[in-house]
Design a protein around this motif. Structure first.
Motif, mmCIF file in Angstrom:
data_model
loop_
_atom_site.group_PDB
_atom_site.id
_atom_site.type_symbol
_atom_site.label_atom_id
_atom_site.label_comp_id
_atom_site.label_asym_id
_atom_site.label_seq_id
_atom_site.Cartn_x
_atom_site.Cartn_y
_atom_site.Cartn_z
ATOM 1 N N ARG A 7 9.054 120.041 -72.485
ATOM 2 C CA ARG A 7 9.628 119.019 -73.033
ATOM 3 C C ARG A 7 11.097 119.220 -73.292
ATOM 4 N NH1 ARG A 7 6.602 116.764 -78.820
ATOM 5 N NH2 ARG A 7 8.024 118.064 -79.710
ATOM 6 N N TYR A 44 7.077 111.346 -91.399
ATOM 7 C CA TYR A 44 5.857 111.408 -91.247
ATOM 8 C C TYR A 44 4.960 109.998 -91.747
ATOM 9 C CZ TYR A 44 5.305 115.670 -88.856
ATOM 10 O OH TYR A 44 5.555 117.016 -88.080
ATOM 11 N N ASN A 48 4.858 125.782 -85.732
ATOM 12 C CA ASN A 48 4.425 124.741 -86.484
ATOM 13 C C ASN A 48 3.360 124.847 -87.588
ATOM 14 O OD1 ASN A 48 2.511 124.787 -84.791
ATOM 15 N ND2 ASN A 48 2.736 122.972 -83.604
ATOM 16 N N TRP A 75 17.181 117.945 -83.730
ATOM 17 C CA TRP A 75 17.052 118.454 -82.144
ATOM 18 C C TRP A 75 16.908 117.381 -81.267
ATOM 19 C CZ3 TRP A 75 13.074 120.187 -86.249
ATOM 20 C CH2 TRP A 75 11.828 119.371 -86.173
ATOM 21 N N TRP A 126 14.978 129.239 -80.697
ATOM 22 C CA TRP A 126 13.637 128.605 -81.172
ATOM 23 C C TRP A 126 12.885 128.049 -79.801
ATOM 24 C CZ3 TRP A 126 12.651 123.149 -82.699
ATOM 25 C CH2 TRP A 126 13.414 122.066 -81.897
ATOM 26 N N LYS A 165 17.731 126.261 -77.648
ATOM 27 C CA LYS A 165 16.092 126.032 -77.505
ATOM 28 C C LYS A 165 15.513 126.391 -76.017
ATOM 29 C CE LYS A 165 12.530 122.863 -78.564
ATOM 30 N NZ LYS A 165 11.912 121.584 -78.840
ATOM 31 N N ARG A 174 8.322 126.120 -89.275
ATOM 32 C CA ARG A 174 8.600 124.624 -89.043
ATOM 33 C C ARG A 174 7.447 124.095 -89.507
ATOM 34 N NH1 ARG A 174 10.618 126.018 -84.141
ATOM 35 N NH2 ARG A 174 9.023 124.442 -83.241
ATOM 36 N N VAL A 175 7.398 123.535 -90.679
ATOM 37 C CA VAL A 175 6.116 122.760 -91.017
ATOM 38 C C VAL A 175 6.231 121.426 -91.355
ATOM 39 C CG1 VAL A 175 4.230 122.964 -92.965
ATOM 40 C CG2 VAL A 175 5.374 124.911 -92.288
ATOM 41 N N GLY A 176 5.332 120.502 -90.533
ATOM 42 C CA GLY A 176 5.098 118.941 -90.727
ATOM 43 C C GLY A 176 3.913 118.733 -91.508
ATOM 44 N N ILE A 177 2.829 118.575 -90.482
ATOM 45 C CA ILE A 177 1.637 117.755 -91.012
ATOM 46 C C ILE A 177 0.748 118.593 -92.338
ATOM 47 C CG2 ILE A 177 -0.110 119.035 -89.345
ATOM 48 C CD1 ILE A 177 -0.159 115.310 -90.068
ATOM 49 N N TYR A 197 -1.812 112.600 -87.623
ATOM 50 C CA TYR A 197 -0.430 112.435 -87.565
ATOM 51 C C TYR A 197 0.112 111.001 -87.319
ATOM 52 C CZ TYR A 197 0.063 117.532 -86.210
ATOM 53 O OH TYR A 197 0.029 118.910 -86.141
ATOM 54 N N VAL A 230 9.571 119.899 -92.075
ATOM 55 C CA VAL A 230 9.990 118.949 -90.889
ATOM 56 C C VAL A 230 9.690 117.320 -91.427
ATOM 57 C CG1 VAL A 230 9.088 118.034 -88.724
ATOM 58 C CG2 VAL A 230 9.193 120.318 -89.183
ATOM 59 N N HIS A 258 8.805 125.696 -79.105
ATOM 60 C CA HIS A 258 7.638 124.688 -79.599
ATOM 61 C C HIS A 258 6.451 124.842 -78.887
ATOM 62 C CE1 HIS A 258 6.222 121.700 -82.217
ATOM 63 N NE2 HIS A 258 6.091 120.805 -81.581
#
Ligand SMILES: Cc1ncc(COP(=O)(O)O)c(C=O)c1O
Length: 390
Positions: free
Chosen positions: A149, A55, A221, A97, A179, A142, A237-240, A371, A49, A181
């Protein structure tokens, strides 16, 4: 392989020295974190992500590095972020998205970008863009399973699925993804977690019953990747975590997860001085020296993304000691306490990252999350990429 100190020294390019501040972005650490995340979700593909300028770490540079580390997918919020990636020559699958009516879906289709669909208006606009461009769309439906959201609610899901099935039959779209979240995957016992998983399973069953067979199903996530293996499906789905920060600082540290911080925010002192006991520093005198104290001026402020709530507490590392801000964050500068009375203009201080306090410590000092600390560092701070070659 260079050491972290060598990589940080390399961040002081001429431009960074001229500015007096730098966000060093360690792409070796980023790639290594992606590989570590793959170990945590070994049976799933990986979506890195990279929304919000990765970020704060740099959209295109991280997008490319994620691909080098084997991420099959890149995920962004805004369509324009996906377009920027493509226009910079980043290939492979990209999902965007977040769109509002009138969004430029045609630009995305012509760049082979996957689109998320949560509403009938979006499906209508995407099919219109397909007619305009002659390019069929790949879409990810989704489901809103509890975050309230984006995503279609359970009541609206059948109509959306039926419309997507019809569009697929007409050859305008292919449903490649399903998908959702999580609202609180970072709190594994939270009542929303089980409810959302049940709701998602129901949404998936409904789609399968409609005869749609998506290529990817994704919900996890970073926190869910770490805590909820049953939520991995075939894509995470990998962000942080990819930026070397823990999504659940209170439960597990980044180091315990085998992750390394990617961003280091560093600066050079503009000046130093010793102020006598009883002297205030920065606006409002929220700081008052209690003894003769050496302070340094750092050319970073709230216009660069430092939260004002760091008053007196934001940690700063200098010459082997961690001290803290002296008083309020100004627009362009902060005053910091220095343990070393011989510190001079030009000496380096580290606000967070490798060899300094962590973004977690800044988050704690400011009452926010890691974040926000990294993603708010603004464009006046040059990013310098270190560890470019593996
Ligand atoms: C839809 C979506 N998926 C995945 C992520 C990645 O989350 P994390 O950074 O917690 O891994 C985000 C980030 O907020 C998101 O909005």
């Amino acid at each position: 392989m260079t050491t972290a100190s060598e990589r940080m020294a390399a961040a002081w390019t001429r431009a960074a020295i001229a500015r007096g501040a730098v966000a060093a972005i360690d792409l070796d650490a980023y790639r290594s974190n992606i590989e570590r995340c793959r170990e945590l979700a070994p049976d799933s593909a990986m979506m890195a992500v990279v929304k919000a300028d990765a970020y704060g770490h740099g959209l295109v540079q991280c997008g490319r590095a994620a691909r080098e580390a084997g991420a099959e997918w890149l995920g962004v919020a805004l369509l324009e972020e996906a377009i920027r990636l493509r226009d910079a020559g980043v290939d492979g699958r990209i999902l965007a998205w977040l769109a509002t009516p009138g969004a430029d879906f045609a630009e995305c289709l012509s760049r082979d970008i996957d689109l998320s669909i949560s509403t009938l208006w979006a499906l209508d606009e995407v099919t219109a863009a397909v007619r305009e461009t002659g390019t069929p769309a790949r879409i990810h439906l989704k489901a809103d399973t509890g975050l309230s959201r984006s995503g279609a609610n359970a009541e609206d899901w059948p109509a959306l699925v039926e419309a997507a099935r019809a569009a697929e039959g007409a050859g305008t779209i292919t449903v490649v993804g399903l998908w959702s979240h999580f609202a609180a995957a970072d709190e594994p016992g939270h009542l929303s977690v089980a409810r959302q998983q049940l709701a998602f399973d129901e949404a998936v069953r409904h789609v399968e019953a409609a005869g749609i067979t998506p290529e990817v199903v994704h919900m996890a996530n970073s926190a869910a990747m770490i805590e909820l293996p049953e939520s991995h499906h075939n894509l995470v789905r990998v962000g942080i975590a990819s930026y070397g920060l823990s999504p659940q600082v209170a439960r597990v540290s980044a180091a315990e997860l085998g992750l390394r911080p990617v961003m280091s925010l560093r600066a050079r002192l503009a000046s130093t001085k010793t102020i006598p006991a009883g002297t205030g520093a920065s606006y409002g005198w929220d700081y008052m020296a209690t003894s003769d104290t050496t302070v340094g001026l750092v050319p970073l402020g709230y216009a660069d993304g430092l939260p004002r709530s760091a008053v007196n507490t934001g940690p700063v590392y200098s010459a082997g000691s961690t001290t803290h801000l002296a008083g309020r964050v100004c627009m362009d500068q902060i005053v910091v306490e220095l343990a070393d009375s011989s510190a001079q203009a030009g000496d380096e201080v580290v606000l967070f990252g490798a060899e300094g306090p962590s973004a977690d410590e800044w988050a704690k000092a400011c009452g926010t999350i890691n974040y926000e600390i990294v993603s708010r560092i603004g464009p006046r701070v040059p990013r310098v990429y270190v560890g470019e070659s593996s």
